[in-house]
Scaffold this active site. Structure first.
Site, PDB file in Angstrom:
ATOM      1  N   TYR A  62       0.797  -1.229   0.000  1.00 22.25           N
ATOM      2  CA  TYR A  62       0.000   0.000   0.000  1.00 22.25           C
ATOM      3  C   TYR A  62       0.830   1.279   0.000  1.00 22.25           C
ATOM      4  O   TYR A  62       0.354   2.313   0.445  1.00 22.25           O
ATOM      5  CB  TYR A  62      -0.966  -0.012   1.188  1.00 22.25           C
ATOM      6  CG  TYR A  62      -1.879  -1.210   1.198  1.00 22.25           C
ATOM      7  CD1 TYR A  62      -2.604  -1.563   0.062  1.00 22.25           C
ATOM      8  CD2 TYR A  62      -1.999  -2.007   2.325  1.00 22.25           C
ATOM      9  CE1 TYR A  62      -3.434  -2.672   0.056  1.00 22.25           C
ATOM     10  CE2 TYR A  62      -2.832  -3.121   2.336  1.00 22.25           C
ATOM     11  CZ  TYR A  62      -3.538  -3.447   1.201  1.00 22.25           C
ATOM     12  OH  TYR A  62      -4.356  -4.557   1.195  1.00 22.25           O
ATOM     13  N   SER A 136      -3.926  -6.053   8.021  1.00 20.95           N
ATOM     14  CA  SER A 136      -4.576  -6.515   6.805  1.00 20.95           C
ATOM     15  C   SER A 136      -3.591  -7.339   5.962  1.00 20.95           C
ATOM     16  O   SER A 136      -3.012  -8.301   6.455  1.00 20.95           O
ATOM     17  CB  SER A 136      -5.136  -5.321   6.036  1.00 20.95           C
ATOM     18  OG  SER A 136      -6.025  -5.736   5.012  1.00 20.95           O
ATOM     19  N   TYR A 137      -3.363  -6.972   4.698  1.00 17.87           N
ATOM     20  CA  TYR A 137      -2.420  -7.727   3.870  1.00 17.87           C
ATOM     21  C   TYR A 137      -1.034  -7.732   4.513  1.00 17.87           C
ATOM     22  O   TYR A 137      -0.287  -8.708   4.389  1.00 17.87           O
ATOM     23  CB  TYR A 137      -2.345  -7.109   2.473  1.00 17.87           C
ATOM     24  CG  TYR A 137      -1.572  -7.946   1.467  1.00 17.87           C
ATOM     25  CD1 TYR A 137      -2.241  -8.812   0.607  1.00 17.87           C
ATOM     26  CD2 TYR A 137      -0.187  -7.864   1.370  1.00 17.87           C
ATOM     27  CE1 TYR A 137      -1.535  -9.582  -0.327  1.00 17.87           C
ATOM     28  CE2 TYR A 137       0.519  -8.623   0.443  1.00 17.87           C
ATOM     29  CZ  TYR A 137      -0.157  -9.477  -0.397  1.00 17.87           C
ATOM     30  OH  TYR A 137       0.538 -10.238  -1.316  1.00 17.87           O
ATOM     31  N   TRP A 184     -11.710  -4.185  -2.463  1.00 18.79           N
ATOM     32  CA  TRP A 184     -10.259  -4.249  -2.276  1.00 18.79           C
ATOM     33  C   TRP A 184      -9.555  -4.016  -3.603  1.00 18.79           C
ATOM     34  O   TRP A 184      -8.586  -3.253  -3.690  1.00 18.79           O
ATOM     35  CB  TRP A 184      -9.891  -5.596  -1.678  1.00 18.79           C
ATOM     36  CG  TRP A 184      -8.452  -5.772  -1.301  1.00 18.79           C
ATOM     37  CD1 TRP A 184      -7.603  -4.820  -0.799  1.00 18.79           C
ATOM     38  CD2 TRP A 184      -7.696  -6.981  -1.369  1.00 18.79           C
ATOM     39  NE1 TRP A 184      -6.374  -5.367  -0.545  1.00 18.79           N
ATOM     40  CE2 TRP A 184      -6.399  -6.685  -0.879  1.00 18.79           C
ATOM     41  CE3 TRP A 184      -7.995  -8.275  -1.782  1.00 18.79           C
ATOM     42  CZ2 TRP A 184      -5.395  -7.662  -0.811  1.00 18.79           C
ATOM     43  CZ3 TRP A 184      -6.995  -9.243  -1.694  1.00 18.79           C
ATOM     44  CH2 TRP A 184      -5.713  -8.938  -1.225  1.00 18.79           C
ATOM     45  N   ASP A 274     -14.651  -6.721  12.205  1.00 18.32           N
ATOM     46  CA  ASP A 274     -13.720  -6.822  11.088  1.00 18.32           C
ATOM     47  C   ASP A 274     -14.052  -8.023  10.222  1.00 18.32           C
ATOM     48  O   ASP A 274     -14.425  -9.089  10.736  1.00 18.32           O
ATOM     49  CB  ASP A 274     -12.292  -6.938  11.622  1.00 18.32           C
ATOM     50  CG  ASP A 274     -11.257  -7.054  10.518  1.00 18.32           C
ATOM     51  OD1 ASP A 274     -11.420  -6.367   9.498  1.00 18.32           O
ATOM     52  OD2 ASP A 274     -10.307  -7.835  10.670  1.00 18.32           O
ATOM     53  N   HIS A 305     -12.777  -3.104   9.674  1.00 22.00           N
ATOM     54  CA  HIS A 305     -11.567  -3.049   8.864  1.00 22.00           C
ATOM     55  C   HIS A 305     -11.288  -1.614   8.423  1.00 22.00           C
ATOM     56  O   HIS A 305     -12.136  -0.950   7.836  1.00 22.00           O
ATOM     57  CB  HIS A 305     -11.700  -3.948   7.634  1.00 22.00           C
ATOM     58  CG  HIS A 305     -10.385  -4.455   7.151  1.00 22.00           C
ATOM     59  ND1 HIS A 305      -9.682  -5.441   7.802  1.00 22.00           N
ATOM     60  CD2 HIS A 305      -9.618  -4.110   6.085  1.00 22.00           C
ATOM     61  CE1 HIS A 305      -8.564  -5.693   7.172  1.00 22.00           C
ATOM     62  NE2 HIS A 305      -8.487  -4.888   6.127  1.00 22.00           N
TER      63      HIS A 305
END
Length: 591
Positions: A62, A136-137, A184, A274, A305
């Site tokens: 990101y 997250s990722y 996403w 989430d 999230h």
């Protein structure tokens, strides 16, 4: 690569009396196949201690140069980490922003993470000890790297993430997490990737992306879900959608398949609203069963999230609900320091937030020791009672039409407005409950507070006229004024009711289904009532089921069939809601 000393810019007042922090920008870290991974290195001021500094590593898709994405959203202030005696390394993952290579989500993260840790250990400013952090990722990159068991990795802090990438990251209960997966792609993955596409695909992909981003909710209603244009925009999407939950394709890179190899302490940071709540809790429990059992800790907030604030859905949960009130940076730094110093961290094993009372609690483990399972039985006339049916009761019926699905109303969603939790969390259910395709079962007013903490499950006896359908369920809290607020919800795609390969329903045949609503912590106050909704859709959080044995992601409206749904609650087929309850003395409350 550039080098930037901080704190010496012109017109900034007197020069600092301490040595400035040093930042090395875009250091090319070689992956095992030679791909250069662009990496920023933040070093504390002054000479490194003998042997170097311990290092905190974040690997992000990101944009490492974005302070909002690399610091604010994940609750880690780099300057505080430097002041605490850590060097900080932030890296763009393969194929993202300044890093070379092609982006193929998840596929390279275990190897690239291990290669980066090996590189860090060779640097003169590193003492060879690495801890990873991020949400997250970025949490998935931690678990994937740890699954490779690299030397030098000492701790993790996976936040708002999932151990499983098939479930619940992409699918849940066998249904596609449409609202998450598509948004996403539209918000985070596709925009920087468009310029990397082959010239022949670039213009059309950019046009499609702009078109879909104008109205993401409308984009989620397009049929079919997967089209050649969408796949050109996001090539990996085709892989995910062509390999449904029962497919072994996921096993080669899903860390859930290699959890036993993750043998490092971890601070798991999760949110009950989430999308990855179940995945975060699965990570905690899997690692608690492994070699680093005593090194596992859990913080479970009321968060959704992208939003760890004190506002969730339509509710303000009090100042203490925000991650800032916990000082998430300080909590993570204390955890990392404790691991490296070989001592227990100054924190409870489990800290969780209970909505309803809007307070933090502490527990010795998760599930909370002493949890008792309470059963509420679905009854005729829309009742929900502790007592089971003693005889025959007329079944309840409704009609499910995938052309008019029940709309998503709160819950663990990733719909537009995620950074302010506008569409997730606890939201009013009046419009949903007014629909003829939603059954409602309501208990009597409670005579005392009831804490429900843990995984909520519906054991449902039901039948359908279709060969496939979804069973969706939601637990709600009904206030004395009649307002029904959603607490937790989930869905089961019937074709996956046995796990593994899809299995069609026999139309009209009653079966027992287990619908996992999910995990929560909520106090139902005295005078409130417990309610259960039963339906056959929850869109666009989940994709629509055509209600026949065709592929949902390639189906069009012409493939949809209307189904007659029957819910049983009699002595032979007792449907019941299972609630994990905590006795008043079973946990320590912390305001």
């Amino acid at each position: 690569m550039s080098t930037e000393p901080l704190g010496q810019a012109a017109n900034c007042g007197p020069a600092p009396t301490t040595n400035p922090v040093q930042v090395l920008r875009d250091v090319p870290v070689p992956a095992g196949d030679g791909t250069a991974l662009a990496t920023d290195v933040w070093l504390p001021g002054g000479r490194p201690p003998r042997g170097g500094w311990p290092v905190l590593l974040q690997r992000t898709p990101y944009d490492k140069s974005s302070s909002f994405m690399s610091q604010h959203v994940i609750g880690m202030e780099v300057l505080r980490a430097l002041e605490a005696g850590f060097a900080v390394v932030v890296q763009d993952t393969r194929g993202r922003y300044r890093s070379a290579g092609a982006f193929d989500p998840f596929r390279h993260e275990a190897g690239d993470g291990a290669d980066t840790i090996a590189w860090i250990r060779r640097q003169p400013w590193s003492d060879g000890r690495v801890a990873m952090y991020g949400a997250s990722y970025i949490g998935a990159t931690q678990l994937l790297a740890a699954s490779a068991a690299p030397e030098g990795l000492h701790a993790l802090a996976p936040q708002l993430t999932s151990l499983g990438l098939r479930e619940p990251w992409t699918y849940q209960g066998g249904a596609l997490q449409l609202g998450f997966v598509l948004l996403w792609v539209l918000e985070s993955l596709a925009p920087p990737d468009v310029e990397r596409l082959p010239a022949a695909d670039r213009a059309d992909a950019a046009a499609l992306l702009a078109e879909l981003r104008v109205d993401p909710l409308a984009a989620m209603s397009r049929l079919p879900v997967l089209t050649p244009r969408l796949e050109r925009l996001a090539p990996y999407l085709g892989d995910w959608l062509r390999h449904p939950p029962g497919d072994d394709w996921w096993a080669s890179f899903d860390p859930a398949q290699r959890a036993a190899r993750i043998a490092v302490p971890a601070l798991h940071i999760a949110g009950t609203a989430d999308i990855f709540c179940e995945g975060s809790l699965a990570a905690y429990q899997a690692l608690r069963a492994g070699a680093a059992a005593e090194g596992q800790h859990l913080v479970l907030g009321p968060w959704s999230h992208g939003n760890t604030s004190d506002w969730q859905g339509e509710r303000w949960l009090g100042y203490g609900a925000a991650s800032a009130a916990l000082d998430l940076t300080g909590v993570q730094l204390e955890f990392f320091r404790a691991v490296l110093e070989g001592r227990p961290p100054d924190m409870p094993r489990v800290r969780y937030f209970a909505t309803g009372s809007d307070t933090w609690r502490e527990a010795a483990d998760w599930p909370v020791p002493g949890t008792r399972q309470a059963a509420l039985h679905l009854r005729g006339g829309g009742g929900l009672t502790p007592g089971a049916p003693g005889g025959e009761e007329a079944a309840d019926r409704y009609v499910s039409d995938p052309r008019d699905p029940v709309p998503t109303a709160g819950g663990a969603t990733f719909l537009p407005g995620l950074l302010v939790a506008r569409n997730s969390g606890q939201r009013a259910q009046d419009r949903v409950e007014a629909r003829p395709d939603v059954l409602v079962y309501t208990g009597e007013p409670l005579d005392q507070d009831l804490e429900v903490t843990g995984r909520v499950v519906l054991e449902l006896w039901a039948a359908s006229t279709a060969t496939d359908c979804d069973w969706a369920a939601r637990l709600t809290d009904v206030a004395p004024d009649g307002t029904s607020t959603g607490i937790v919800d989930g869905l089961l795609r019937a074709r996956y009711r046995r796990g593994g390969a899809p299995l069609p329903l026999q139309p009209g045949r009653p079966e027992r289904f287990e619908v996992v609503l999910g995990s929560t912590s909520h106090v139902f106050r005295a005078g409130h009532r417990i309610r259960l909704q039963v339906a056959s859709s929850n869109h666009p959080r989940f994709d629509r089921n055509p209600q026949r044995m065709v592929d949902p992601v390639t189906a069009t409206a012409a493939d949809f069939v209307v189904a007659g749904q029957t819910v049983f609650h009699d002595v032979r087929r007792p449907s019941r809601l299972l609630l994990p309850t905590i006795p008043a003395g079973g946990r320590r409350a912390v305001v």
